[in-house]
Design an enzyme around this catalytic site. Sequence first.
Site, short mmCIF file in Angstrom:
data_model
loop_
_atom_site.label_atom_id
_atom_site.label_comp_id
_atom_site.label_asym_id
_atom_site.label_seq_id
_atom_site.Cartn_x
_atom_site.Cartn_y
_atom_site.Cartn_z
N HIS A 161 -12.11 -6.85 4.25
CA HIS A 161 -10.77 -7.16 4.78
C HIS A 161 -10.26 -6.07 5.72
O HIS A 161 -9.27 -6.28 6.42
CB HIS A 161 -9.78 -7.33 3.62
CG HIS A 161 -10.04 -8.56 2.82
ND1 HIS A 161 -9.20 -9.65 2.82
CD2 HIS A 161 -11.06 -8.89 1.99
CE1 HIS A 161 -9.69 -10.59 2.04
NE2 HIS A 161 -10.83 -10.15 1.51
N ASP A 370 -5.65 -1.52 11.71
CA ASP A 370 -5.47 -2.53 10.67
C ASP A 370 -6.60 -3.54 10.79
O ASP A 370 -6.95 -3.94 11.91
CB ASP A 370 -4.12 -3.24 10.86
CG ASP A 370 -3.53 -3.74 9.55
OD1 ASP A 370 -4.30 -4.04 8.64
OD2 ASP A 370 -2.29 -3.81 9.45
P1 ADP Z 1 -2.24 -5.26 3.86
O1 ADP Z 1 -3.30 -6.18 3.33
O2 ADP Z 1 -2.80 -4.00 4.42
O3 ADP Z 1 -1.16 -4.98 2.87
P2 ADP Z 1 -1.25 -7.48 5.56
O4 ADP Z 1 -0.22 -7.46 6.62
O5 ADP Z 1 -2.51 -8.16 5.95
O6 ADP Z 1 -1.51 -5.96 5.11
O7 ADP Z 1 -0.69 -8.22 4.30
C1 ADP Z 1 0.49 -7.81 3.65
C2 ADP Z 1 0.99 -8.95 2.75
O8 ADP Z 1 1.95 -8.39 1.85
C3 ADP Z 1 1.68 -10.05 3.51
O9 ADP Z 1 1.37 -11.29 2.93
C4 ADP Z 1 3.17 -9.73 3.35
O10 ADP Z 1 4.01 -10.86 3.36
C5 ADP Z 1 3.20 -9.06 2.00
N1 ADP Z 1 4.28 -8.06 1.92
C6 ADP Z 1 4.40 -6.93 2.66
N2 ADP Z 1 5.52 -6.26 2.34
C7 ADP Z 1 6.11 -6.96 1.37
C8 ADP Z 1 7.30 -6.78 0.58
N3 ADP Z 1 8.11 -5.72 0.75
N4 ADP Z 1 7.58 -7.73 -0.34
C9 ADP Z 1 6.76 -8.79 -0.52
N5 ADP Z 1 5.64 -9.00 0.18
C10 ADP Z 1 5.30 -8.11 1.10
O1 F6P Z 2 -7.43 -5.32 2.46
C1 F6P Z 2 -6.16 -4.91 2.13
C2 F6P Z 2 -6.05 -4.32 0.76
O2 F6P Z 2 -6.56 -3.08 0.75
C3 F6P Z 2 -6.70 -5.08 -0.38
O3 F6P Z 2 -8.04 -4.85 -0.64
C4 F6P Z 2 -5.84 -4.64 -1.49
O4 F6P Z 2 -5.92 -5.46 -2.61
C5 F6P Z 2 -4.47 -4.66 -0.85
O5 F6P Z 2 -4.67 -4.21 0.44
C6 F6P Z 2 -3.41 -3.87 -1.57
O6 F6P Z 2 -3.83 -2.60 -1.93
P1 F6P Z 2 -3.98 -2.16 -3.44
O7 F6P Z 2 -4.85 -3.18 -4.11
O8 F6P Z 2 -4.59 -0.81 -3.39
O9 F6P Z 2 -2.59 -2.18 -4.01
#
Ligand code: ADP
Ligand code: F6P
Length: 467
Positions: A161, A370
């Site tokens: 991912h 990212d």
């Molecule tokens: P990552 O996997 O690195 O966290 P992404 O942008 O791909 O980044 O995914 C983040 C996910 O977490 C999204 O589905 C977003 O809606 C959710 N998210 C991020 N911040 C919040 C928050 N404060 N409350 C609820 N959901 C959140």
């Molecule tokens: O790919 C994004 C990611 O690192 C996932 O593997 C992971 O589950 C998510 O973000 C949130 O991070 P964590 O599991 O360390 O809370």
Amino acid sequence: MTAEFVVVANRLPVDRTTDEDGNEAWRTSPGGLVTALEPVMRARGGAWVGWHGAPDEEVAPFVHEGYEVVPVPLSGQEVAEFYEGFSNATLWPLYHDTVAFPEFHREWWDAYVQVNLRFAKRAAEIASRGATVWVQDYQLQLVPRMLRELRPDLRIGFFLHIPFPPAEIFAQLPWRREILEGLLGADLVGFQIQGGATNFLRLVRSLLRLPIEQGVVRVDGSHSSLARAYPISIDTAGFQALAESPETLDEAQRLLDDLGHPKHVFLGVDRLDYTKGLRQRIRAMGELFAEGRLDPTDTVFLQVATPSRERVDEYRRLRDDIDLLVGRINSQSPTAGRPPIVYLHRGFPRQTMAAMYRIADVMLVTPLRDGMNLVAKEYVACHPGLQGALVLSEFAGAAKELRQAYQVNPYDLNGMKDVFVQALTDAPRERARRMRSLQRQVRTHTIDRWATTFLEDLSHAGSDRNQ
Ligand code: ADP
Ligand code: F6P
């Protein structure tokens, strides 16, 4: 219980929490992996093997949303060494262009091997004969090979991912051969963008000296492994329906009431992670307010940040830095009313997220690096009426698909400031033109299409089965 379709990920879709009074509860796990895979599992059924988020605790399997959830235990020491250590203080910064310094510790590596083996064994117990097992992300890169050794009858996929780094960076890793060999246990290794697959294949050629033809690595006489890009996405229709529901519209009104009905809303939504470019983004917005290019009496910057990996030093430092930066900017605001930056350090239900997306005139997605960034796609899905503007870092995987976003280099503060203002002030026709193109992309490239394409390719890829 066995299953024909098994997902293996460090995280389960739900996390077990205990509050100060000792009450236990389950809540949706943070991060993009869960957002993406949850609808896949709801649609397909099967089993999801993963850690339930609490240390030193055995939890029995249970059914959730029509599929089986199979918790894997981690001890407190394994959480420190495998999860916080090797996964999030070695691999995470290394794979994100070393935007923070990766630490290499031999005990952390030992814990990584031990925990990967536990996941592989649990998946081997759960998978039925000839089943498809789909291993996820950087925490479990040794599982494909371990699983193949335990169960040669399985069809094994792997999806990363996060970015797969350039060879020059990956080569720092003392255990680089083991990681490559671990991944090559899969019949199909998926990456977010083609650049990741290319980096991987280049390393396989130079370090392992294995023959490669059209992305297929011939690992040995009976096994080969295909490497290819599969950009992940979201349940676009689900997000759009949520954004248009009367409950979300009511919630959006309440949010605007709380914010004092500003004329313009800028929004940031992230896990509180140093890869997300929060320091640069907040500094850029602070300067725009200070220089009077944005007026704090009619403009607000709403930044929500989910707490993440809070025991890892680099994340602690980031949390303190952001508190300080936001406090300094708000304390210098010329007005006594609502501060220019409203910063909320917690998670919210999905409906509240949709309401926030709805009210945002400009969405700021400015990571330093990212894998994909699903927030960018969620924002687009929540704007079927073509209002809104997406500012997107060119270093997010999503930038390869969302070409018509207002793209920025997050290291260039002046450049970002100009684009933030441009995204707000461009003519409505220009903003709608860009949003229309983004809409087309997220409507045609959904999470369902991602999973179907990957699994279809997996069914043809790889070895001659040894059933
Ligand atoms: P990552 O996997 O690195 O966290 P992404 O942008 O791909 O980044 O995914 C983040 C996910 O977490 C999204 O589905 C977003 O809606 C959710 N998210 C991020 N911040 C919040 C928050 N404060 N409350 C609820 N959901 C959140
Ligand atoms: O790919 C994004 C990611 O690192 C996932 O593997 C992971 O589950 C998510 O973000 C949130 O991070 P964590 O599991 O360390 O809370």
